[in-house]
Design an enzyme around this catalytic site. Structure first.
Site, PDB file in Angstrom:
ATOM      1  N   GLY A  38      -7.358   0.369 -17.370  1.00 53.02           N
ATOM      2  CA  GLY A  38      -7.060  -0.157 -18.843  1.00 53.02           C
ATOM      3  C   GLY A  38      -6.355   0.903 -19.680  1.00 53.02           C
ATOM      4  O   GLY A  38      -5.615   0.725 -20.158  1.00 53.02           O
ATOM      5  N   ASN A 188       0.036  -3.099  -4.884  1.00 53.47           N
ATOM      6  CA  ASN A 188       0.474  -2.328  -3.788  1.00 53.47           C
ATOM      7  C   ASN A 188       0.452  -3.006  -2.572  1.00 53.47           C
ATOM      8  O   ASN A 188      -0.213  -4.234  -2.689  1.00 53.47           O
ATOM      9  CB  ASN A 188      -0.339  -0.961  -3.576  1.00 53.47           C
ATOM     10  CG  ASN A 188      -1.838  -1.098  -3.240  1.00 53.47           C
ATOM     11  OD1 ASN A 188      -2.271  -1.861  -2.700  1.00 53.47           O
ATOM     12  ND2 ASN A 188      -2.606  -0.274  -4.057  1.00 53.47           N
ATOM     13  N   THR A 215       4.492  -2.788  -4.734  1.00 51.25           N
ATOM     14  CA  THR A 215       4.905  -1.549  -4.679  1.00 51.25           C
ATOM     15  C   THR A 215       4.827  -1.145  -3.227  1.00 51.25           C
ATOM     16  O   THR A 215       3.890  -1.408  -2.539  1.00 51.25           O
ATOM     17  CB  THR A 215       4.355  -0.472  -5.550  1.00 51.25           C
ATOM     18  OG1 THR A 215       2.740  -0.693  -5.514  1.00 51.25           O
ATOM     19  CG2 THR A 215       4.570  -1.077  -7.027  1.00 51.25           C
ATOM     20  N   LEU A 216       5.610  -0.182  -2.608  1.00 52.77           N
ATOM     21  CA  LEU A 216       5.580   0.275  -1.388  1.00 52.77           C
ATOM     22  C   LEU A 216       5.439   1.670  -1.376  1.00 52.77           C
ATOM     23  O   LEU A 216       5.740   2.391  -0.232  1.00 52.77           O
ATOM     24  CB  LEU A 216       6.890  -0.194  -0.726  1.00 52.77           C
ATOM     25  CG  LEU A 216       6.925  -1.889  -0.785  1.00 52.77           C
ATOM     26  CD1 LEU A 216       8.417  -2.249  -0.194  1.00 52.77           C
ATOM     27  CD2 LEU A 216       5.965  -2.276  -0.019  1.00 52.77           C
ATOM     28  N   GLY A 217       4.891   2.637  -2.301  1.00 52.73           N
ATOM     29  CA  GLY A 217       4.867   4.103  -2.310  1.00 52.73           C
ATOM     30  C   GLY A 217       6.302   4.705  -2.280  1.00 52.73           C
ATOM     31  O   GLY A 217       6.809   4.225  -3.073  1.00 52.73           O
ATOM     32  N   ASP A 241       1.103  14.509  -8.034  1.00 50.58           N
ATOM     33  CA  ASP A 241      -0.452  13.780  -7.969  1.00 50.58           C
ATOM     34  C   ASP A 241       0.267  12.171  -8.277  1.00 50.58           C
ATOM     35  O   ASP A 241       0.826  11.894  -9.394  1.00 50.58           O
ATOM     36  CB  ASP A 241      -0.834  14.254  -9.505  1.00 50.58           C
ATOM     37  CG  ASP A 241      -2.298  13.743  -9.673  1.00 50.58           C
ATOM     38  OD1 ASP A 241      -2.699  12.583  -8.699  1.00 50.58           O
ATOM     39  OD2 ASP A 241      -3.064  13.880 -10.600  1.00 50.58           O
ATOM     40  N   GLY A 246       0.682   3.733 -10.236  1.00 50.07           N
ATOM     41  CA  GLY A 246       1.037   2.121 -10.479  1.00 50.07           C
ATOM     42  C   GLY A 246       0.551   1.835 -12.175  1.00 50.07           C
ATOM     43  O   GLY A 246       1.017   0.688 -12.583  1.00 50.07           O
ATOM     44  N   ASP A 247      -0.419   2.414 -12.637  1.00 45.14           N
ATOM     45  CA  ASP A 247      -0.483   2.020 -14.214  1.00 45.14           C
ATOM     46  C   ASP A 247       0.479   2.275 -14.959  1.00 45.14           C
ATOM     47  O   ASP A 247       0.762   1.722 -15.846  1.00 45.14           O
ATOM     48  CB  ASP A 247      -1.953   2.680 -14.607  1.00 45.14           C
ATOM     49  CG  ASP A 247      -3.153   2.330 -13.772  1.00 45.14           C
ATOM     50  OD1 ASP A 247      -3.133   1.187 -13.454  1.00 45.14           O
ATOM     51  OD2 ASP A 247      -4.207   3.498 -13.724  1.00 45.14           O
TER      52      ASP A 247
END
Length: 310
Positions: A38, A188, A215-217, A241, A246-247
């Site tokens: 969040g 993901n 998402t697929l990296g 890192d 994703g956030d």
């Protein structure tokens, strides 16, 4: 007061452990920084230029003060953040695996388990006066269900990141109705597979045009625009890192949509923001401010001046 983004979710402290050359880790964290999905999404949205408000609960202690100070430092309105002396704050043990170029996260719940359905009633004005609401699935399931229904009944656009995807699994028929009420789901590949009980990602996105973003990296992301499957490649950059990538994407996506960009434009810009994040250690430290992002996009696109996305 009106807002672009309202983030309903948890905040925590990330304890970072960096992998050593021999593959092991120290017993004491190398670094402690604010985190939590969040909080991360709120910071990403705010830095992307969106007027952002947070609805959350934190323990009223030294860690809680650090969390609150960090939100305010990042320009986030904290009028919806409750402090409670009787609850503990969240924390996560984050192992950065340099050899595998990914991370391992073990979260320890605290304040997030104390979220209640009443919070939606208490802070309904913040929700109703925001263009887009962003949430996750870490709070108790019934709280998320009420938020989804409240937003749907009031024609509010809600973006959900299913970090606990089993809570949204279609093995429970009731979840199909919930999914229909959500504006956008960003997940993901593993989360998508868990929700829809299949590894056929393309069949999933075709069922939910302009809703399900997977998402697929290193392979980017994909979604179905109602006519064709859109495969958006990842931006090439050095991976340092991946925590918070994703956030960063979710927060920037929400911010871009709130500004009036199309879904494709919003996602494209968000992928650049996510690429910037993974080049820097810790989740929030790498989340770009709007000016930094525009410069990065211009450099990547080989242009002398920043792109206009409006």
């Amino acid at each position: 007061m009106n807002f672009d983004i309202c983030v309903f979710g948890g905040c925590s402290l990330d304890m970072i452990f960096y992998q050593k050359k021999d593959g092991t880790y120290d017993n004491i964290p190398d670094k402690c920084v604010p985190g939590g999905k969040g909080s991360n999404q709120a910071v990403a949205a705010s830095r992307a230029g969106a007027k952002t408000v947070m609805i959350s609960r934190i323990g009223k202690d030294a860690i809680g003060k650090k969390i609150l100070d960090n939100l305010e430092y990042n320009g986030i309105d904290t009028s919806g953040v409750e402090e409670d002396e009787t609850i503990e704050n969240e924390y996560s043990l984050v192992k950065i695996r340099y050899q595998a170029k990914d991370n391992e996260i073990k979260s320890h719940n605290g304040a997030i388990d104390s979220f209640t359905e009443d919070m939606i009633d208490t802070y309904q004005d913040l929700i109703l006066n925001s263009k887009i609401i962003v949430c996750q699935l870490k709070v108790p399931k019934e709280v998320t269900e009420k938020l989804i229904n409240f937003c749907y009944q009031n024609n509010k656009k809600l973006i959900l990141t299913p970090c606990h995807p089993t809570k949204l699994s279609i093995s429970n028929p009731k979840n199909l109705a919930l999914i229909d009420k959500i504006f956008i789901i960003t997940c993901n590949q593993k989360e998508c597979e868990t929700i829809f009980n299949t590894d056929d990602i393309e069949s999933c996105i075709r069922k939910y045009p302009n809703k399900l973003i997977v998402t697929l990296g290193k392979d980017g992301l994909m979604y179905y625009d109602g006519t064709e499957v859109v495969k958006m490649p990842a931006i090439e950059t050095q991976v340092v890192d991946t925590v918070g990538a994703g956030d960063t994407l979710a927060g920037n996506l929400a911010a871009n949509l709130a500004k009036g960009l199309t879904l494709n434009e919003s996602l494209k810009k968000a992928t650049y923001a996510s690429a910037m994040k993974i080049g820097v250690e810790t989740a929030q430290a790498g989340m770009p401010y709007l000016e930094e992002l525009e410069k990065f996009i211009a450099e990547k696109e080989g242009q002398k001046k920043g792109l206009s996305w409006n």
